[in-house]
Design a protein around this motif. Structure first.
Motif, short mmCIF file in Angstrom:
data_model
loop_
_atom_site.label_atom_id
_atom_site.label_comp_id
_atom_site.label_asym_id
_atom_site.label_seq_id
_atom_site.Cartn_x
_atom_site.Cartn_y
_atom_site.Cartn_z
N TRP A 182 76.43 18.25 14.48
CA TRP A 182 75.47 18.79 15.58
C TRP A 182 75.74 17.71 16.89
O TRP A 182 75.70 18.46 17.99
N GLY A 183 75.74 16.55 16.75
CA GLY A 183 75.50 15.60 17.57
C GLY A 183 76.64 15.72 18.81
O GLY A 183 76.86 15.48 19.61
N TYR A 184 78.08 16.05 18.23
CA TYR A 184 79.09 16.16 19.08
C TYR A 184 79.08 17.35 20.13
O TYR A 184 79.44 17.14 21.05
N SER A 185 78.30 18.37 19.64
CA SER A 185 78.45 19.54 20.44
C SER A 185 77.30 19.09 21.68
O SER A 185 77.63 19.60 22.86
N LEU A 186 76.23 18.42 21.35
CA LEU A 186 75.25 18.05 22.03
C LEU A 186 75.97 16.91 23.15
O LEU A 186 75.94 17.05 24.39
N TYR A 187 76.91 16.28 22.80
CA TYR A 187 77.45 15.11 23.55
C TYR A 187 78.43 15.79 24.67
O TYR A 187 78.35 15.48 25.79
N ILE A 188 79.31 16.87 24.06
CA ILE A 188 80.14 17.58 25.00
C ILE A 188 79.48 18.19 26.07
O ILE A 188 79.68 18.27 27.35
N SER A 189 78.40 18.91 25.64
CA SER A 189 77.49 19.68 26.66
C SER A 189 77.02 18.75 27.81
O SER A 189 76.93 19.23 28.99
N SER A 190 76.89 17.37 27.50
CA SER A 190 76.14 16.59 28.63
C SER A 190 77.14 16.24 29.71
O SER A 190 76.79 16.03 30.81
N TYR A 191 78.39 16.34 29.34
CA TYR A 191 79.55 16.14 30.25
C TYR A 191 79.74 17.43 31.42
O TYR A 191 79.77 17.29 32.38
N LEU A 192 79.52 18.33 30.55
CA LEU A 192 79.49 19.64 31.51
C LEU A 192 78.36 19.76 32.38
O LEU A 192 78.65 20.11 33.55
N ALA A 193 77.33 19.34 31.86
CA ALA A 193 76.31 19.29 32.76
C ALA A 193 76.17 18.41 33.78
O ALA A 193 75.85 18.69 35.09
N VAL A 194 76.98 17.30 33.61
CA VAL A 194 77.20 16.20 34.79
C VAL A 194 78.06 16.90 35.78
O VAL A 194 78.00 16.84 36.97
#
Length: 489
Positions: A111-123
Motif C-alpha cells: 500500500w505504501g507505494y501507491s501513497l508515495y507515487i500519489s504524493s508526487y502527483l500532488a506536488v
C-alpha cells in the motif's frame, strides 16, 4: 533473562534424526493446472510481478533523479525518511512475517507505494505540497520493510539448494522489468518535453500500476501447500508467541554470528543509488536523457542478475563453495571497473556548477552522450550482481523460511540505514565527490568483510544444525495432515 538464556541453551536439543526424517520425506507434486499454479517458479514469478508493480515503479521514479522533479530536495529528504523507517522496522519485520504469514505481510507492504507515487502527483498539481512527499516516504519505509522481508523469505525458501541462484535471477529479472517499463513510460511521455520534470500523466500511469500490485498477493498460493521440485515440502508456517518471535532476532545472531560479516555488504547495497540517480543522472542530463538512462539501467539489471545467478552461482559443474568464491571475485572486479570509470566523470563537475540556473545538460543527441549512458549500463550490471550475490549467500546459510526472514530483515534494515544517511547527505548539499568516494569505499569494504564469511561459513550443503530457528522452545510447527508419499498438495 534466565528464561531467555535457557531457550538459547536448548537450541538444537531436538532430535536430529527426527529433523532428518522430516527433511527427507518426499511428496508427489500436484498435476494438471494445480501443478503449474503450485510450481515454485510460478509463485516466484508472481512474487516478481508484485515487486514489478510496486518497488519497480518506485525504482523507475527514483532513477529519474529527484523523482522526476526539477527540485530534488524534497525527493532526497523523502528518501531519507523512507530508509530511516525501513531501517528501524526491518529489524523486526522478519518476526512480523513469521506471525502474519508471507502473503498477508506482502500485501500489507504494497500500500505504501501507491501513497508515495500519489504524493508526487500532488506536488505537480500543488507545488507547495512538498511535505506530503516527505510524510509519504516515512510511511512507505514501514510498508517496504514488510514487503521485502516477505519477499525474501519466500524467494529463498521455494527453490532447492541447487536452484537458488536461478530463482533469484528469475525474480530479479521480472522485478527489474518494472523499472524498465516505468522508465519507458517516462521517456516516451516526456520525449518532446522542454521542461526538466515529468508531467502528470507519468505519475498517473505509475499510480495505476502500483494499485494493481496491491491485489496480486491475494492470488498467490499458501506457502503451507508448496512442494519443491525435488518433492520436499517447504517448511510449515509457525504460530509462536510474539516474545519468542522477537527473541528469534537474538537467537539468529547468537547461533549464526557469521551473518555479522555480511553487515557492511548489506549497509552498502543501497548506498550507491544516491550518487547514480541524483548526483549523476539527475545532475548531468535533460529529462528525456534521464528517462533513457533509467531505461538502460534497469534493463541491464536483468542481464546482470541472470549472468551471475544462472551462469556462476548455479553452475552445476562446480561445488557450491567454488561458486561462492567465483561470485565474490566477479562482484569485486565490477566494483573497481565501474568506480574507476565513474571517477573520471565525477572530477569534471561539481554540485554548484550543475545546480546553477541555465547549466548545460547532456541530451540524447549530444556526441558525449553514448559514453555516459554506458556507465549507467555498467552500474546496472553491478547493482543486480551485488543484490543477487547477497541473497544467494543468505540462502546458502539456511533453508528455513523463518531464519531466512530474520536474515532478510537484517539485510533490508542495514541496507536502509546506509541509504537513509546518504540521501540526507545529498539533501543538505554534500559535495558530489564526497558522496562518490564514500560510495566507492563502502562497496570495497563490504566485499572485503564478506570474504572471510564466504571462506569459513559457506558449505557445499546446508546441514540440519543450520536450521536453528526451527528448534526454538515454544515454537510449534504446524504439522501437515497425515499423509503418505502419494499426498497431493
Amino acid at each position: 533473562m534466565s528464561d531467555t538464556r535457557a531457550e538459547v541453551d536448548k537450541l538444537g536439543s531436538g532430535s536430529s534424526e527426527d529433523s532428518g526424517s522430516q527433511r527427507a520425506e518426499i511428496f508427489d507434486r500436484p498435476t494438471g493446472w494445480r501443478g503449474y499454479y503450485y510450481h515454485p517458479i510460478t509463485q516466484v514469478s508472481m512474487l516478481g510481478f508484485v515487486c514489478f508493480m510496486c518497488p519497480g515503479m518506485f525504482n523507475a521514479l527514483t532513477g529519474l533523479g529527484g523523482g522526476g522533479q526539477v527540485n530534488s530536495t524534497d525527493q532526497a529528504n523523502s528518501s531519507a525518511g523512507v530508509y530511516s523507517t525501513f531501517a528501524f522496522f526491518g529489524f523486526f519485520s522478519g518476526s512480523v512475517n513469521n506471525v502474519l504469514g508471507p502473503r498477508k505481510t506482502l500485501m500489507l507492504g504494497t500500500w505504501g507505494y501507491s501513497l508515495y507515487i500519489s504524493s508526487y502527483l500532488a506536488v505537480n498539481i500543488h507545488p507547495g505540497a512538498g511535505n506530503f512527499v516527505v510524510v509519504s516516504g516515512v510511511i512507505l519505509g514501514i510498508c517496504a520493510a514488510f514487503l521485502w522481508t516477505a519477499q525474501g523469505s519466500m524467494m529463498m525458501a521455494y527453490p532447492t539448494e541447487a536452484q537458488k541462484g536461478m530463482y533469484i535471477s528469475i525474480f530479479w529479472a521480472i522485478f527489474n522489468l518494472g523499472g524498465v517499463v516505468g522508465s519507458a513510460v517516462a521517456f516516451g511521455s516526456n520525449f518532446k518535453s522542454t521542461a526538466n520534470g515529468v508531467g502528470n500523466g507519468t505519475y498517473v500511469g505509475f499510480l495505476i500500476l502500483t494499485l494493481i500490485g496491491v491485489f496480486i498477493p491475494l492470488f498467490m498460493a499458501d506457502p503451507n501447500k508448496m512442494i519443491r521440485t525435488d518433492g520436499t515440502r517447504v517448511s510449515q508456517v509457525r504460530h509462536p508467541s510474539w516474545k519468542t518471535e522477537f527473541f528469534s532476532l537474538f537467537v539468529a545472531l547468537k547461533t549464526d554470528p557469521w551473518i555479522i560479516l555480511l553487515f557492511p555488504m548489506f549497509y552498502a547495497s543501497n548506498y550507491f543509488y544516491t550518487w547514480q540517480f541524483n548526483d549523476y543522472n539527475g545532475a548531468l542530463f535533460t529529462i528525456r536523457a534521464r528517462g533513457l538512462n533509467n531505461f538502460m539501467y534497469w534493463t541491464s539489471q536483468i542481464f546482470g542478475s541472470v549472468f551471475i545467478g544462472y551462469f556462476i552461482l548455479d553452475q552445476k559443474r562446480l561445488r557450491r563453495r567454488t561458486r561462492a568464491f567465483c561470485g565474490w571475485v566477479v562482484v569485486f572486479l565490477m566494483v573497481f571497473i565501474v568506480h574507476v570509470w565513474a571517477y573520471f566523470y565525477q572530477k569534471t563537475y561539481t554540485r554548484a556548477e550543475e545546480t546553477a540556473v541555465g547549466a548545460y545538460k547532456i541530451d540524447i543527441l549530444d556526441k558525449n552522450y553514448p559514453a555516459h549512458v554506458w556507465l549507467m549500463i555498467f552500474y546496472g550490471f553491478l547493482d543486480s550482481m551485488w543484490q543477487t550475490y547477497a541473497y544467494w549467500l543468505m540462502g546458502a546459510m539456511s533453508n528455513d523460511p523463518a531464519k531466512l526472514a530474520v536474515f532478510t530483515g537484517f539485510y533490508k534494515s542495514l541496507q536502509s540505514a546506509g541509504a537513509a544517511g546518504v540521501w540526507r547527505a545529498d539533501g543538505v548539499g554534500l559535495p558530489y565527490m564526497n558522496i562518490f568516494l564514500s560510495t566507492w569505499g563502502l562497496t570495497v569494504g563490504g566485499m572485503i568483510f564478506a570474504a572471510p564469511m564466504v571462506y569459513l561459513r559457506v558449505k557445499d550443503h546446508t546441514n540440519v544444525e543450520d536450521e536453528t530457528l526451527m528448534h526454538i522452545e515454544g515454537v510449534e510447527m504446524i504439522e501437515p495432515p497425515v499423509a503418505a508419499p502419494t499426498e497431493k498438495a
